[in-house]
Design an enzyme around this catalytic site. Structure first.
Site, PDB file in Angstrom:
ATOM      1  CB  CYS A 140      -0.928  -0.002   1.211  1.00 40.52           C
ATOM      2  SG  CYS A 140      -1.972   1.471   1.308  1.00 40.52           S
ATOM      3  CB  CYS A 143      -0.535   2.497   4.053  1.00 37.76           C
ATOM      4  SG  CYS A 143      -2.046   1.880   3.329  1.00 37.76           S
ATOM      5  CG  ASP A 144       3.196   1.181   4.438  1.00 39.98           C
ATOM      6  OD1 ASP A 144       2.828   1.685   5.513  1.00 39.98           O
ATOM      7  OD2 ASP A 144       2.897   0.027   4.089  1.00 39.98           O
TER       8      ASP A 144
END
Ligand code: NDP
Length: 327
Positions: A140, A143-144
């Site tokens: 992701c 997200c990261d």
């Protein structure tokens, strides 16, 4: 095992224990629907596979994914949700109340069912991929990606998700290598155009990841192979993003619920209602597009409200005839 199984009846059954399931549980419990949740085999869902979560509102200093899911669980339990470890092995939505079989042995009947079984990221299947998952490997970018600000990263995949994530990463990272296994993209023309016109994305066609290299703690590079020439080479990267698609966890609902061609559950736009009355879907199982913890939580809330309103409209009673339509 006795032949006659005890059948338990519940007002609201929640299947799945990610952000959508737990949020549905918090709202359903507070509305006195006395929800029972079956967690699935991966209690806490996809977020238990991640490390730092920095984009969920309410955690100004960030939080580890597993710890956040513990907080979700405790909050759902605080209001009386019964949380049970187990997986739903089959369903029967042909009559009221809805029937659900847990762990292949226990039958539950439910006035309402909230499905929050999520989706599972597809992985390449390399042992080093799981070894460094959360330590440089991620499925992701939204997200990261932030953790790789100013660094060099690689991404694998050639669909719309990969194209979108590559351009997202390009805004944060110094350089993004994009591995495409064929000599063309699967993504839409517009997305491909965006990728090809982003100066710090380098597309490497006909290439596949052979091994993720690391120092035991973090990713330090990537070994790749040209699948036409079999020539191997190394990329110095600190992050590796896998964007080769997700599989919604909907196998048990086949034949009962309407799905799109890739298996995501269809809901009536703006609601969590499925095509079956009293059955609601929330979170990634019905959303291939946003796929964020906070959007999943939001739709879990919607599912509980939809379930509550559905029951209120029915006078809270279990109908004994199958209605053909509802609004
Ligand atoms: P897709 O299934 O569309 O694409 C998966 C990609 O991963 C393909 O390019 C495939 O390669 C590649 N791939 C699969 N397995 C491997 C492997 N083992 N090694 C290397 N590459 C691999 O998934 P997406 O998640 O991209 O998209 C899912 C759906 O969501 C699509 O319908 C998409 O259009 C939609 N979507 C739309 C967006 C938008 O409109 N903005 C944004 C994101 C998704 P190959 O092409 O060779 O098969």
């Amino acid at each position: 095992m006795s032949q006659e199984q005890e059948i338990e009846h519940v007002k609201c059954l929640i299947i799945g224990s990610g952000p959508a399931g737990y949020t549905a549980a918090i709202y359903a419990a507070r509305a006195d629907l006395k929800p029972v949740m079956y967690t699935g085999l991966e209690m806490g869902g996809q977020l238990t596979q991640t490390t730092d979560v920095d984009n969920f509102p309410g955690y100004p200093d960030g939080i580890m994914g597993p710890a956040m899911m513990e907080d979700f669980r405790k909050q759902a339990e605080r209001f009386g949700t019964q949380i049970r470890f187990g997986y739903v092995s089959s369903v029967d939505f042909s009559s009221f109340p809805r029937k659900v079989v847990v762990d292949e042995i226990k039958t539950i009947t439910a006035d309402t069912v909230i499905i929050a079984t999520g989706a599972t990221a597809k992985w390449l299947g390399l042992p080093s991929e799981q070894k460094y998952n959360g330590f440089g490997v991620s499925a992701c970018a939204v997200c990261d990606g932030f953790f790789f600000k100013g660094q060099d990263v690689a991404i694998v995949g050639a669909g719309d998700t990969a194209a979108e994530e590559a351009t997202y990463l390009a805004k944060l990272c110094k350089k993004v290598y994009m591995l495409v296994r064929r000599d063309e993209f699967r993504a839409s023309k517009a997305m491909v155009h965006r990728v090809l016109t982003t100066p710090n994305i380098e597309v490497i066609y006909n290439s596949e990841a052979v091994e993720i290299l690391g120092n035991g703690k973090n990713v330090t590079g990537l070994e790749i192979i040209n699948n036409q020439t079999n020539e191997k080479s190394k990329l110095d990267v600190e992050g590796f993003f896998v964007a080769i698609g997700h599989k919604p966890n909907t196998d048990i609902f086949k034949g009962w619920l309407e799905m799109d061609e890739t298996g995501y559950l269809k809901t009536i736009p703006g609601t969590t209602k499925t095509n079956v009355e009293g059955v609601f879907a929330s979170g990634d199982v019905q959303d291939h597009y946003y796929r964020q913890a906070v959007t999943a939580a939001g739709s879990g809330c919607m599912a509980a409200l939809d379930a509550e309103r559905y029951l209120a409209a029915k006078g809270d009673a279990t109908p004994n005839v199958l209605a053909s339509t509802y609004d």
